[in-house]
Write a protein that holds these residues in place. Structure first.
Motif, mmCIF file in Angstrom:
data_model
loop_
_atom_site.group_PDB
_atom_site.id
_atom_site.type_symbol
_atom_site.label_atom_id
_atom_site.label_comp_id
_atom_site.label_asym_id
_atom_site.label_seq_id
_atom_site.Cartn_x
_atom_site.Cartn_y
_atom_site.Cartn_z
ATOM 1 N N GLY A 397 -0.317 14.038 -33.732
ATOM 2 C CA GLY A 397 -0.682 15.176 -33.123
ATOM 3 C C GLY A 397 -2.246 15.234 -32.625
ATOM 4 N N LYS A 398 -2.782 16.324 -32.872
ATOM 5 C CA LYS A 398 -4.092 16.471 -32.412
ATOM 6 C C LYS A 398 -5.194 15.614 -33.426
ATOM 7 C CE LYS A 398 -3.799 21.129 -30.315
ATOM 8 N NZ LYS A 398 -4.232 22.594 -30.272
ATOM 9 N N PRO A 399 -6.285 15.415 -32.833
ATOM 10 C CA PRO A 399 -7.327 14.719 -33.408
ATOM 11 C C PRO A 399 -7.579 15.545 -34.912
ATOM 12 C CG PRO A 399 -8.125 14.987 -31.360
ATOM 13 C CD PRO A 399 -6.769 15.867 -31.661
ATOM 14 N N ARG A 400 -7.755 16.726 -34.883
ATOM 15 C CA ARG A 400 -8.339 17.489 -36.224
ATOM 16 C C ARG A 400 -7.035 17.429 -37.022
ATOM 17 N NH1 ARG A 400 -9.272 23.642 -33.595
ATOM 18 N NH2 ARG A 400 -6.909 24.001 -33.208
ATOM 19 N N PHE A 401 -5.930 17.633 -36.819
ATOM 20 C CA PHE A 401 -4.744 17.519 -37.510
ATOM 21 C C PHE A 401 -4.701 16.077 -38.238
ATOM 22 C CE2 PHE A 401 -0.015 16.752 -38.098
ATOM 23 C CZ PHE A 401 0.132 17.516 -39.193
ATOM 24 N N VAL A 402 -4.780 15.135 -37.342
ATOM 25 C CA VAL A 402 -4.765 13.861 -37.995
ATOM 26 C C VAL A 402 -5.854 13.526 -38.951
ATOM 27 C CG1 VAL A 402 -4.785 11.205 -37.542
ATOM 28 C CG2 VAL A 402 -3.473 12.986 -36.152
ATOM 29 N N ALA A 403 -7.284 13.947 -38.657
ATOM 30 C CA ALA A 403 -8.230 13.846 -39.174
ATOM 31 C C ALA A 403 -8.127 14.245 -40.746
ATOM 32 C CB ALA A 403 -9.379 14.289 -38.609
ATOM 33 N N LEU A 414 -11.024 8.890 -22.599
ATOM 34 C CA LEU A 414 -9.688 9.139 -21.741
ATOM 35 C C LEU A 414 -10.179 9.311 -20.271
ATOM 36 C CD1 LEU A 414 -8.154 11.964 -23.925
ATOM 37 C CD2 LEU A 414 -7.606 9.583 -23.593
ATOM 38 N N GLY A 415 -9.358 8.980 -19.538
ATOM 39 C CA GLY A 415 -9.604 8.999 -17.990
ATOM 40 C C GLY A 415 -9.089 10.462 -17.628
ATOM 41 N N ALA A 416 -9.169 10.765 -16.319
ATOM 42 C CA ALA A 416 -8.709 11.725 -15.648
ATOM 43 C C ALA A 416 -7.127 12.228 -15.779
ATOM 44 C CB ALA A 416 -9.213 11.776 -14.187
ATOM 45 N N GLY A 417 -7.024 13.286 -16.458
ATOM 46 C CA GLY A 417 -5.418 13.801 -16.562
ATOM 47 C C GLY A 417 -4.904 13.084 -17.652
ATOM 48 N N GLU A 418 -5.773 12.313 -18.451
ATOM 49 C CA GLU A 418 -5.092 11.693 -19.687
ATOM 50 C C GLU A 418 -5.134 12.533 -21.122
ATOM 51 O OE1 GLU A 418 -5.678 6.982 -18.441
ATOM 52 O OE2 GLU A 418 -6.922 7.911 -19.792
ATOM 53 N N LEU A 419 -4.280 12.160 -21.952
ATOM 54 C CA LEU A 419 -4.402 12.853 -23.103
ATOM 55 C C LEU A 419 -3.974 11.925 -24.235
ATOM 56 C CD1 LEU A 419 -1.206 13.845 -24.283
ATOM 57 C CD2 LEU A 419 -1.534 15.165 -22.102
ATOM 58 N N ALA A 420 -4.475 12.137 -25.343
ATOM 59 C CA ALA A 420 -3.946 11.248 -26.448
ATOM 60 C C ALA A 420 -3.293 11.837 -27.598
ATOM 61 C CB ALA A 420 -5.322 10.508 -27.260
ATOM 62 N N VAL A 421 -2.313 11.098 -28.275
ATOM 63 C CA VAL A 421 -1.591 11.497 -29.337
ATOM 64 C C VAL A 421 -2.100 10.495 -30.554
ATOM 65 C CG1 VAL A 421 0.565 11.673 -30.533
ATOM 66 C CG2 VAL A 421 0.175 12.399 -28.196
ATOM 67 N N TYR A 422 -2.677 11.121 -31.642
ATOM 68 C CA TYR A 422 -3.339 10.387 -32.639
ATOM 69 C C TYR A 422 -2.269 10.379 -33.778
ATOM 70 C CZ TYR A 422 -7.581 11.025 -30.152
ATOM 71 O OH TYR A 422 -8.843 10.773 -29.410
#
Length: 643
Positions: A397-403, A414-422
């Protein structure tokens, strides 16, 4: 003659007035002619007394009614012996309601067209044998029932196409005028019309949960609403009444003839003011429905016309909401490769209702990866998913959740329009999967058009990361961005946003609260959630963001036409009052001309039915954007809480 009987039942005062008029005309040719003035006068005074009692109750409740002028005109015409004029005034008052109902019915034609098309029956295939078909009520259809849809029949419920292919007309749902080709496994929306061949389908939802029934519910709610702008007429009631009395009083004083007072008041009756606003707003709502926009409350059109701030959700609203996996980035030293990382992510996400889950599972299936059944799994709303897979505890999920579950993580650029699932595995950071969501091509032009309509501030409110949100915002000209938001954060920001009115545009379950508290909530309902559609004031039935600008344009046009129609009625009445003050307009003629003013006002208000040409919409695509895949076509399925 059935319609005549219905008209008499619905409008008895009109019928009685016409009957008394006819009888009185006959009596004037007989020895009973002397009784005519008494018959007409007693009847019209009785109607005036009834209207006066209603007016008194309105005054006691703090409302200044416009019937005061009509009641005074009836009494004045009877007092000076112009009893025929008093009968025409009564006919005008009672007939005004009938005229308004007719005009409103004309304006609601587009809305009623949907109601008239509600499917009643479905053809159930018995034991899988197409030769054995039993007709059942649409309400009795259950998911997974196999149905036969004959040529030119309306699709009764949302269903999956079992036949190899089908051609359907979805114009009543999407606005697309051309037939649409569907293939086996794709979703057919209820309310669309089958082509020239019988097809076999499998019900995907009950009638109550299908697209067409949700549209019907929205339309019914819209058609029963009453426009608050009708209070505009009450705003003009006092000054209009005072002007009418002033002109009538001066005419009487200067001429010394009380008949002048009656003649002026005859043409001062306020029907045009009462009719203009509701007819214009019903016409505007009808025009919006034809454009694929259901306005659930007529007063919403006024607020749309005054909108100064517009806030947007990102995923599924400004973007298509169907991200694609563009890279897999396992963390060094974990022993987990690209395929295994994606397999773990997709396996956990199959227990999530989030919009990203479908994209991640699709990516795994395209790579031929077999998903793992979880020993346990839970979704942490707005944060991510935790699951035990093959004995390993996986958090996604989100960075803080995984952290919080791993102690640390490496942020992905990240590039334009990108999102990351950690991803975290057994308490260690395991990597990330990067997805890209495509920006809607009409987003930039829609923002430009809103600015031309007087919108001073545009905001993006999203649960996504700030870096991704700002990159999207920069591409379309949104300057204010609030990211990493929970649903309650969106509510707080919209409540405090200025200048008002504030319009919120969203599509997901997490947008339902903020859509409800905004001055105008607009749900992208073609693929958005039922919860969002139910809490919104406006539902866009076509998967096209430009319809937001269209809704604002219709609001501007409707309010302008309502005000123009009111002023047309006032201007014509004042002109006739001045003419009558000089003794050039007999009472009976003035009363008849007032009916003409009513018709002119109605015709003026009905202009809101027409599309109009607004240069501020230049550059905004107004074409329908029909779905072309099952995922694009599906509607009303509650999506996930946006992370």
């Amino acid at each position: 003659m059935r319609w005549f009987g219905q008209a008499v039942r619905h409008y008895p005062v009109v019928a009685i007035t016409l009957a008394i008029g006819a009888v009185s005309l006959v009596l004037t040719q007989t020895d009973a002619a002397a009784a005519v003035p008494w018959i007409v006068s007693v009847y019209t005074l009785a109607v005036a007394a009834r209207a006066g009692w209603s007016m008194v109750r309105s005054l006691l409740s703090g409302q200044i009614g416009l019937d005061l002028l009509a009641v005074t005109a009836i009494i004045a015409t009877v007092a000076v012996g112009e009893y025929w004029a008093s009968l025409v005034i009564v006919l005008m008052l009672s007939g005004g309601e009938a005229l308004e109902d007719y005009a409103a019915g004309r304006a609601k034609r587009e809305l009623n067209a949907l109601l008239e098309r509600v499917p009643q029956q479905a053809h159930l295939i018995v034991d899988g044998d197409e030769t054995r078909v039993r007709d059942i009520l649409v309400g009795d259809v259950e998911p997974d029932d196999e149905l036969l849809i004959r040529p030119s029949e309306i699709v009764p419920v949302d269903c999956e196409l079992v036949s190899a292919e089908a051609t359907v007309d979805e114009s009543s749902l999407t606005g697309e005028s051309l037939p649409v080709e569907r293939h086996q496994g794709e979703l057919l929306l209820s309310g669309s019309v089958n082509g020239s061949s019988a097809i076999r389908v499998r019900a995907a939802a009950s009638a109550a949960d299908s697209q067409y029934q949700r549209i019907i519910d929205l339309v019914r709610e819209a058609s029963e609403s009453k426009a608050p702008i009708v209070r505009l007429a009450d705003r003009y009631a006092l000054p209009f009444t005072l002007v009418a009395y002033a002109i009538a009083g001066v005419a009487w004083l200067v001429s010394g003839d009380p008949v002048r007072f009656a003649e002026v008041l005859v043409v001062a009756t306020p029907c045009p003011l009462l009719i203009a606003a509701p007819v214009a707003f019903m016409a505007g709502m009808s025009r919006a429905a034809k454009a694929g926009v259901v306005v659930k409350n007529a007063g919403t059109l006024e607020r749309l016309a005054r909108a100064r701030t517009v806030a947007f959700d990102k995923t599924g609203t400004l973007t298509h909401g169907q991200p694609e996996v563009v890279s897999i980035l396992p963390a060094p030293g974990t022993g987990i490769g690209d395929a295994e990382l994606l397999r773990l992510v997709a396996s956990a996400e199959q227990y999530s209702s989030h919009v990203l889950a479908e994209s991640l599972m699709r990516a795994a299936n395209e790579r031929g990866l077999t998903l793992i059944a979880a020993e346990s799994a839970s979704e942490v709303a707005t944060n991510g998913v935790a699951a035990v897979l093959d004995g390993r505890r996986v958090v996604i999920g989100k960075p803080r959740f995984v952290a919080e579950n791993t102690g640390s993580f490496d942020p992905v650029e990240l590039g334009a329009g990108e999102l990351a699932v950690y991803v975290g595995v057994d308490g260690r950071y395991a990597g990330a999967v990067v997805l890209r969501d495509r920006l809607r091509h009409e987003a930039h032009d829609t923002l430009d058009a809103l600015t031309r309509f007087g919108v001073a501030e545009t905001l993006m409110l999203t649960g996504d990361t700030e870096a991704t949100a700002r990159q999207i915002a920069a591409q379309i000209g949104i300057t204010e961005v609030a990211a990493d938001l929970l649903p309650e954060d969106k509510v707080r920001i919209v409540k405090g946003a200025t200048p008002k009115p504030v319009v919120m545009v969203g599509d997901g379950v997490n947008d339902a609260p903020v859509l409800a508290v905004s001055d105008v909530g607009i749900a992208m309902g073609a693929r958005g959630s039922t919860a969002a559609s139910e809490s919104a004031d406006v539902v866009v039935l076509i998967d096209d963001l430009s319809r937001v600008a269209t809704a604002v344009a219709i609001g501007h046009r409707t309010v302008a036409i309502a005000l123009q129609s009111i002023w047309i009625g006032i201007a014509l009445s004042v002109v006739l009052m001045v003419v009558a003050a000089f003794g050039l307009l007999p009472a009976i003629v003035g009363a008849t001309l007032q009916e003409v003013i009513d018709l002119v006002t109605i015709v003026a208000a009905l202009r809101a039915l027409a599309p109009g040409r607004d240069r501020r919409l230049a550059g905004v695509s107004q074409g329908a954007a029909p779905a072309t895949t099952r995922d694009q076509a599906r509607s009303g399925v509650d999506q996930a809480l946006e992370r």
